[in-house]
Design a protein around this motif. Structure first.
Motif, short mmCIF file in Angstrom:
data_model
loop_
_atom_site.label_atom_id
_atom_site.label_comp_id
_atom_site.label_asym_id
_atom_site.label_seq_id
_atom_site.Cartn_x
_atom_site.Cartn_y
_atom_site.Cartn_z
N GLN A 47 54.42 53.10 66.48
CA GLN A 47 54.00 52.42 66.25
C GLN A 47 53.26 52.32 64.70
N THR A 48 51.98 52.85 64.61
CA THR A 48 51.12 52.83 64.49
C THR A 48 51.40 54.00 62.88
N SER A 49 52.27 55.15 63.40
CA SER A 49 52.69 56.30 62.81
C SER A 49 53.51 56.27 61.67
N ARG A 50 54.87 55.27 61.76
CA ARG A 50 55.53 54.55 61.42
C ARG A 50 54.91 53.51 60.02
N THR A 51 54.24 52.19 61.02
CA THR A 51 53.44 51.32 59.86
C THR A 51 52.73 52.17 59.23
N LEU A 56 51.65 54.17 53.06
CA LEU A 56 51.57 55.62 52.54
C LEU A 56 52.62 55.22 51.10
N LYS A 57 53.95 55.22 51.82
CA LYS A 57 54.63 54.74 50.67
C LYS A 57 54.57 54.13 49.74
N ALA A 58 53.71 52.78 50.12
CA ALA A 58 53.64 51.55 49.17
C ALA A 58 52.46 52.14 48.46
N ALA A 59 51.26 52.87 48.89
CA ALA A 59 50.30 52.87 48.78
C ALA A 59 49.96 54.33 47.63
N ALA A 60 50.88 55.25 47.99
CA ALA A 60 51.09 56.52 46.74
C ALA A 60 52.84 57.07 46.98
N PRO A 61 53.16 56.16 46.01
CA PRO A 61 54.74 56.50 46.44
C PRO A 61 54.77 57.77 45.46
N GLU A 62 53.87 58.35 44.84
CA GLU A 62 54.73 60.05 44.56
C GLU A 62 54.15 60.68 45.36
N ARG A 63 54.29 60.15 46.62
CA ARG A 63 54.08 60.92 48.01
C ARG A 63 55.24 61.42 48.70
N LYS A 64 55.49 62.19 49.38
CA LYS A 64 56.09 61.91 50.36
C LYS A 64 55.87 62.19 51.10
N VAL A 65 56.54 60.91 52.81
CA VAL A 65 55.57 61.27 54.04
C VAL A 65 56.74 60.94 55.13
N GLU A 66 56.82 61.66 56.15
CA GLU A 66 57.45 61.75 57.09
C GLU A 66 57.20 61.24 58.28
N VAL A 67 57.14 60.92 59.78
CA VAL A 67 57.22 60.51 61.25
C VAL A 67 58.07 61.85 61.70
N PHE A 68 57.03 62.27 62.45
CA PHE A 68 57.98 63.08 63.87
C PHE A 68 57.70 63.23 65.36
N ASN A 69 57.85 62.77 66.97
CA ASN A 69 57.63 63.43 67.50
C ASN A 69 57.36 64.04 69.12
N VAL A 70 56.60 64.04 68.83
CA VAL A 70 56.46 65.15 69.36
C VAL A 70 55.45 64.87 71.27
N PRO A 71 56.64 64.33 72.01
CA PRO A 71 56.16 63.77 72.83
C PRO A 71 55.47 64.53 74.17
N GLY A 72 55.24 63.86 75.69
CA GLY A 72 54.18 64.44 76.58
C GLY A 72 52.91 64.63 76.86
#
Length: 323
Positions: A47-51, A56-72
Motif C-alpha cells: 500500500q505504501t509503495s503504490r501510494t 512521485l508521478k504527480a510530483a515528478a511527472p518526467e520520471r517513470k516509476v514502477e512498483v514490484f513485489n518480492v514476498p517472503g
C-alpha cells in the motif's frame, strides 16, 4: 507456540558491501525508478509503495516509476535481492519495523547495515479485529478465551517477528498468557490475513489500521482495540489500554536503497523522495489512510534505524520469539 511461516529465507553468500552513504561506484538516478514492496500485494508495504508511486508521478511527472513485489520471510528475501543491486541509484525498497523484527526472527544473513537509508515516511498504529460473526464482542471476551486455552485462539497477521506478531506477544504478556503459547499464523502479505478473517477461518487478526479500517467501517470486521494511546478519529474502536491491556505501539515505514551508492546517488534519491513527501497527493493519502507523517532523512534516519534494531532485538528476545 504454533507458527506457520509461508516463505522461508534462502541463505545467501555475500561479499562485503558498503553501508550507508558509502563511496561506492553508484551514480545519480537517471532511468526508471523501481520501488520494491518486499511482501505480497495487499499489505502495508504494498500500500505504501503504490501510494508513493502515484505521488512521485504527480510530483515528478518526467520520471517513470514502477512498483514490484518480492514476498517472503518478512521482507528479508527482498532485502537479499536489494543487496545484489549494489550502487543502483534507480531502486528503492519500502521497509519498516516489520523488517527489523524479521531480520532477527529469520537470522537473516543480510542486514540493514548493507543498505543506504533514504527516508522514514510514516507511522501507523495497529488494530486488533475479529470477524463480524465472532462470539468475541470485546477485548475482554478474547482475553478470557485466550487464558482458558491459548491454542484455540488463532491470531492471523503479518510475518513472524514483525509488528503484528510483536503486538500479539505484548498483548499475551499483558494478559498473563505465555507469549510462546500464542497461536500466531504468519503471512507474507496483509491480503492473506484479511481473507482468513473474512472467511471466518481465524479467531482474530492484527494489522495496521489502514489495512483493516475500511472493513471495520463496512461491518465486515469488528474492532476490539487499537495500539494508540488515545482513540483514533473516524474509527469506532477503543484502545487496548481501555480494554485492560497495557500495550501501546506504533509501526513505521520508510525507504532504503542498495548499499554502495555514491553521494550523488544518495542525494538524488533523497531529494526525489522529499519532493514526493511535500506533494499534495502524498499528504492527502497520508490523511486518508490515517498515517502519521514522521518524515526523516539523512543521518537522523540512519541513527533511528540503528536504535530500532537494538530495541526490537531486545523485545523479541524477551518474548521468546526467536526460535
Amino acid at each position: 507456540m504454533r507458527l506457520r511461516i509461508f516463505a522461508a529465507f534462502a541463505a545467501l553468500t555475500l561479499g562485503a558491501l558498503a553501508g550507508c552513504g558509502g563511496q561506492g561506484g553508484g551514480t545519480a538516478a537517471s532511468g526508471t525508478l523501481r520501488i520494491m514492496a518486499p511482501a505480497a500485494p495487499g499489505g502495508g508495504w504494498d500500500q505504501t509503495s503504490r501510494t508513493a508511486e502515484q505521488a512521485l508521478k504527480a510530483a515528478a511527472p518526467e520520471r517513470k516509476v514502477e512498483v514490484f513485489n518480492v514476498p517472503g520471510a518478512g521482507g528479508t528475501i527482498g532485502l537479499a535481492q536489494l543487496a545484489g543491486e549494489k550502487g543502483n541509484g534507480d531502486l528503492l525498497m519500502t521497509m519498516g519495523l516489520v523488517m527489523v523484527g524479521a531480520i532477527e526472527q529469520n537470522r537473516s544473513k543480510v542486514t540493514l547495515a548493507e543498505t543506504t537509508p533514504i527516508a522514514k515516511l510514516t507511522e501507523e498504529y495497529e488494530i486488533v479485529v475479529v470477524p463480524a460473526a465472532s462470539p468475541f464482542r470485546t477485548l475482554a471476551d478474547l482475553v478470557a478465551a485466550w487464558k482458558a486455552d491459548p491454542a484455540k485462539v488463532s491470531i492471523s497477521g503479518g510475518s513472524a517477528g514483525g509488528t503484528d506478531h510483536i503486538v500479539a506477544g505484548l498483548m499475551a504478556k499483558a494478559a498473563g498468557v505465555d507469549p510462546k503459547r500464542v497461536n500466531y499464523i504468519a503471512h507474507s502479505g496483509g491480503g492473506e490475513a484479511l481473507n482468513e478473517l473474512l472467511g471466518n477461518k481465524v479467531s482474530a487478526g492484527i494489522s495496521g489500521v489502514g489495512e483493516f479500517a475500511e472493513h471495520v467501517r463496512s461491518g465486515k470486521l469488528r474492532a476490539l482495540g487499537v495500539t494508540s494511546g488515545q482513540r483514533l478519529p473516524g474509527l469506532d474502536a477503543p484502545t487496548l489500554k481501555e480494554g485492560g491491556l497495557d500495550v501501546e505501539l506504533a509501526n513505521w515505514r520508510g525507504f532504503v536503497a542498495p548499499g554502495g551508492l555514491s553521494e550523488a546517488g544518495r542525494k538524488a534519491l533523497t531529494d526525489l523522495v522529499t519532493k514526493m513527501h511535500d506533494s499534495r497527493p502524498w499528504k492527502d493519502a497520508v490523511a486518508k489512510n490515517g498515517w502519521i507523517d514522521s518524515f526523516q532523512t539523512g543521518r537522523p534516519f540512519a541513527d533511528y534505524l540503528s536504535a530500532e534494531q537494538a530495541r526490537v532485538k531486545g523485545i523479541i528476545a524477551e518474548m521468546g520469539l526467536v526460535s
